[in-house]
Design a protein around this motif. Structure first.
Motif, mmCIF file in Angstrom:
data_model
loop_
_atom_site.group_PDB
_atom_site.id
_atom_site.type_symbol
_atom_site.label_atom_id
_atom_site.label_comp_id
_atom_site.label_asym_id
_atom_site.label_seq_id
_atom_site.Cartn_x
_atom_site.Cartn_y
_atom_site.Cartn_z
ATOM 1 N N PRO A 7 1.397 -8.482 -4.715
ATOM 2 C CA PRO A 7 0.338 -8.736 -3.772
ATOM 3 C C PRO A 7 -0.076 -10.154 -3.911
ATOM 4 O O PRO A 7 -0.419 -10.580 -4.960
ATOM 5 C CB PRO A 7 -0.769 -7.813 -4.203
ATOM 6 C CG PRO A 7 -0.210 -6.927 -5.215
ATOM 7 C CD PRO A 7 1.021 -7.539 -5.712
ATOM 8 N N SER A 173 -7.783 -0.806 -0.837
ATOM 9 C CA SER A 173 -7.100 -1.821 -1.641
ATOM 10 C C SER A 173 -6.277 -1.192 -2.754
ATOM 11 O O SER A 173 -5.136 -1.581 -3.012
ATOM 12 C CB SER A 173 -8.122 -2.796 -2.243
ATOM 13 O OG SER A 173 -8.862 -3.433 -1.229
ATOM 14 N N TYR A 176 -3.123 0.468 -1.460
ATOM 15 C CA TYR A 176 -2.136 -0.556 -1.105
ATOM 16 C C TYR A 176 -1.371 -1.013 -2.341
ATOM 17 O O TYR A 176 -0.140 -1.063 -2.346
ATOM 18 C CB TYR A 176 -2.824 -1.742 -0.435
ATOM 19 C CG TYR A 176 -1.938 -2.954 -0.314
ATOM 20 C CD1 TYR A 176 -0.923 -3.005 0.634
ATOM 21 C CD2 TYR A 176 -2.102 -4.052 -1.166
ATOM 22 C CE1 TYR A 176 -0.096 -4.106 0.737
ATOM 23 C CE2 TYR A 176 -1.287 -5.152 -1.069
ATOM 24 C CZ TYR A 176 -0.287 -5.180 -0.110
ATOM 25 O OH TYR A 176 0.539 -6.273 -0.030
ATOM 26 N N GLN A 201 1.793 -9.999 3.278
ATOM 27 C CA GLN A 201 0.412 -10.451 3.354
ATOM 28 C C GLN A 201 -0.468 -9.285 3.807
ATOM 29 O O GLN A 201 -0.191 -8.652 4.815
ATOM 30 C CB GLN A 201 0.279 -11.609 4.338
ATOM 31 C CG GLN A 201 1.083 -12.844 3.922
ATOM 32 C CD GLN A 201 0.805 -14.033 4.805
ATOM 33 O OE1 GLN A 201 -0.240 -14.113 5.441
ATOM 34 N NE2 GLN A 201 1.734 -14.972 4.850
ATOM 35 N N PHE A 202 -1.529 -9.021 3.045
ATOM 36 C CA PHE A 202 -2.436 -7.923 3.346
ATOM 37 C C PHE A 202 -3.861 -8.413 3.134
ATOM 38 O O PHE A 202 -4.210 -8.862 2.052
ATOM 39 C CB PHE A 202 -2.136 -6.741 2.421
ATOM 40 C CG PHE A 202 -3.121 -5.608 2.550
ATOM 41 C CD1 PHE A 202 -4.151 -5.472 1.649
ATOM 42 C CD2 PHE A 202 -3.008 -4.684 3.575
ATOM 43 C CE1 PHE A 202 -5.056 -4.440 1.745
ATOM 44 C CE2 PHE A 202 -3.908 -3.645 3.686
ATOM 45 C CZ PHE A 202 -4.933 -3.513 2.779
#
Length: 213
Positions: A7, A173, A176, A201-202
């Motif tokens: 991430p 979050s 993810y 990209q998050f």
């Protein structure tokens, strides 16, 4: 906030017990944060995170710097365990470097409780986001010609708007990160000659502007 070797962008550290929103990484402290505040060191970290292990000479060529400069800054980052030597690739001629396991997380309580810590955190976060935007623009402009239609169809650019509580945002979050980590482990065991570096990209955050509407 994190720029892990997965991430990669930032998500604010929740003001709740650390184990509630696992698997967030532990944020680095002020000494390491100060070491990372140099613009060239952020660029070096982005290169290693985005494209994998490299030598000081390789990084110097990519960033338009001298190998002496990149070598110095790599050693400074290594002092704070932000990067580590890649012993599997190293030789007697030149050292290879890679991101430390787990990447880098910033924005913990220790650093955000002081004006200096907040300023450095903001500076680094903005540099990370500028890098992400630069990568995305390059993909939009050149992705089709470089990779072909099948890769373009496999890619995803997604924006979703939700109405959530702080706890629900933390849950999103966490799910993810769990998904990314689970898939990374699964794909490690799958042999393939058709692999390419992919940036995910998050971004999930409450819109400040809604307070003025």
């Amino acid at each position: 906030m994190s720029n892990a070797d997965a991430p990669e962008s930032a998500a604010s550290t929740p003001a709740t017990p650390a184990d509630e929103y696992e698997p967030h990484f532990e944020s680095i402290g002020m000494p390491a944060l100060r070491a990372l505040a140099h613009p060239l060191r952020v660029e070096i970290m982005n290169e290693l995170s985005d494209f994998g292990p490299a030598t000081a000479s390789m990084l110097a060529e990519r960033l338009g710097e001298s190998s002496g400069s990149t070598s110095y800054h790599l050693r400074q980052l290594a002092k704070h365990d932000i990067v580590v030597e890649d012993e599997e690739r190293g030789s007697g001629r030149e050292r290879w470097w890679r991101m430390a396991p787990g990447g880098v997380s910033i924005g913990g309580a220790e650093t955000l409780e002081t004006p200096a810590g907040r300023e450095i955190t903001e500076q680094i976060s903005l540099n990370w986001q500028q890098n992400n935007e630069r990568r995305l623009k390059t993909f939009l402009r050149r992705g089709l010609d470089t990779f072909g239609m099948e890769w373009m169809e496999a890619a995803a650019l997604s924006t979703t708007h939700l109405e959530v509580t702080r706890e629900q945002l933390g849950e999103l979050s966490t799910e993810y990160y769990r998904m990314v980590n689970r898939l990374k482990e699964k794909w490690k065991a799958e042999a393939s000659d058709d692999r390419k570096r992919v940036q995910v990209q998050f971004n999930a955050f409450p819109l400040v502007e809604q307070e003025d509407r």
